[in-house]
Design a protein around this motif. Structure first.
Motif, mmCIF file in Angstrom:
data_model
loop_
_atom_site.group_PDB
_atom_site.id
_atom_site.type_symbol
_atom_site.label_atom_id
_atom_site.label_comp_id
_atom_site.label_asym_id
_atom_site.label_seq_id
_atom_site.Cartn_x
_atom_site.Cartn_y
_atom_site.Cartn_z
ATOM 1 N N PHE A 1 0.277 -6.166 4.858
ATOM 2 C CA PHE A 1 0.602 -5.095 3.788
ATOM 3 C C PHE A 1 0.378 -5.498 2.399
ATOM 4 N N GLY B 1 -2.171 -3.193 0.366
ATOM 5 C CA GLY B 1 -1.657 -2.646 -0.787
ATOM 6 C C GLY B 1 -2.481 -2.879 -2.035
ATOM 7 N N VAL C 1 1.225 1.893 4.518
ATOM 8 C CA VAL C 1 1.286 1.334 3.129
ATOM 9 C C VAL C 1 0.892 2.280 1.938
ATOM 10 N N ALA D 1 3.422 -1.076 0.061
ATOM 11 C CA ALA D 1 3.648 -2.174 0.795
ATOM 12 C C ALA D 1 4.805 -2.690 1.175
#
Length: 402
Positions: free
Chosen positions: A89, A93, A178, A183
């Motif tokens: 993530f 992100g 996300v 995130a």
């Protein structure tokens, strides 16, 4: 010391040949097509070894929970997903990892995903494995799984022929956790869901058995790292880390079944067919893959690495002993299961790796929908198993965790 028999010599030579093939293959691919692609073949080899030695199967884990309410395998999957989300993530992100752009597998949610995942789930139980399970058990010497793999490829090609029609059916736009929550927020939501699933398996297992199943004690000594077996949780951690390595090297997560469609399409065209006008092959990405060598295709190279890695692991464990004495009903189940696996994966934008593991690791809502629909398919598949495996209580002996 007595002279080695021919069988013993063959068994000793297999790991040497497998290790040499992986190393030389990676060097050759790296020299011709780029160092990253060569490194990805090595990652594939490591994935094959982890899958085999840790007996990390999705099909068996789901079947055991459905039939016996034992959830150790499912909880290991939640650990794998949790680690992957924590790693993926932040990179997704930011849009880059180690200075290179990366993207996740985020797909629409619609009729095709639900139907495809459901069919894939049935195919898991009839075919005896998922996408990763089919590769590592076939590479490990399970002759029956070679039949499943062959018809997995055939089903994938058929799925590409019908792909455009399925995509014309109702669907929601892709949703990324996300993008929706950031995130950090996406990690929190995901971890809560993983915890809830793990807690549910604990509750169901204790309700049925009174206590949780104890993991077998495995003494991981000096030679054990080569010969196996490895602890299941070690497999969960290693798979998450290797998927992250794939993200770093390939710019996108681990996938498997896209290569099966490509192999089948190339085989069909070699026989005089033409797939270029089918909707699936109209996208620039798929069209380019169809025109190029499979050795330029990341997924193909990694799949070949997985097969070799599983062969290496099985031979080091002294368990590479293919048997071609397969009951007719078992062959039929492999054919039907393979077709459903291939067809379902194309409809659902992936398999247990591309849609479930990498989809959820990418924050895609379609990965969660895939999980629910595929699990439902597994429930039906478990009920159908006794038709093909009568006298085995619905169980199919598979290599390792298939």
């Amino acid at each position: 010391m007595s002279e080695l028999t021919l069988t013993q010599r063959i068994q000793l030579s297999v790991p040497v040949v497998a290790a040499g093939a992986l190393l030389l293959g990676a060097l050759a691919v790296g020299a011709v097509f780029g160092a990253r692609l060569g490194a990805l073949m090595v990652v594939g080899g490591l994935l094959g070894m982890v899958l085999y030695h840790a007996a990390f199967g999705f099909t068996a884990a789901w079947r055991v929970f459905i039939t016996e309410r034992r959830g150790r395998g499912l909880r290991a999957q939640m650990v794998m997903l949790a680690i992957a989300v924590l790693l993926f993530f932040p990179a997704l992100g930011a849009g880059s990892l180690f200075g290179s752009p990366v993207y996740g597998y985020v797909a629409p949610v619609g009729v095709s995903v639900v139907v495809g995942a459901f069919l894939f789930g049935i195919g898991m139980q009839l075919g005896g494995g998922c996408a990763s399970g089919t590769l590592f058990t076939a590479g490990g010497g399970n002759a029956r799984m070679l039949i499943t793999l062959l018809f997995f490829i055939v089903g994938s090609v058929i799925g590409t022929a019908h792909f455009a029609w399925w995509q014309s059916l109702p669907a929601f736009q892709p949703v990324s956790l996300v993008n929706e929550f950031g995130a950090g927020g996406g990690i929190v939501v995901s971890l809560l869901l993983f915890t809830a699933i793990a807690a549910f398996t604990v509750m169901m297992e204790k309700r049925r058995h009174g206590q949780l199943e104890q993991a077998p004690r495995i003494d991981v000594g000096n030679r054990r790292w080569l010969t196996g077996p490895w602890p299941l949780l070690f497999g969960a951690v290693a798979l998450a880390l290797l998927n992250y390595a794939t993200l770093a090297l390939a710019g996108r997560p681990w996938g498997i079944t896209g290569a099966f469609a490509l192999w089948g399409a190339k085989g069909f065209e070699a026989l005089g067919g033409d797939v270029s006008q089918w909707g699936y092959w109209q996208s620039s990405w798929n069209a380019a893959a169809l025109e190029a060598s499979i050795w330029r295709d990341i997924t193909s190279v990694m799949n070949i690495g997985i097969l070799i890695g599983a062969l290496l692991a099985a031979s080091l464990a002294g368990k590479f002993a293919p048997s071609f004495r397969i009951p007719a009903k078992s062959v039929l189940a492999a054919v039907i299961g393979g077709l459903m696996l291939g067809y379902g994966a194309r409809l659902a934008f992936g398999c247990n790796i591309g849609a479930y593991f990498s989809g959820i690791a990418s924050g895609s809502l379609h990965g969660w929908v895939w999980l629910v629909a595929a699990f439902a398919g597994n429930m039906l598949g478990v009920k159908l198993r006794p038709v093909f495996f009568a006298g085995e209580a619905g169980r199919l002996p598979t290599t390792k965790g298939g």
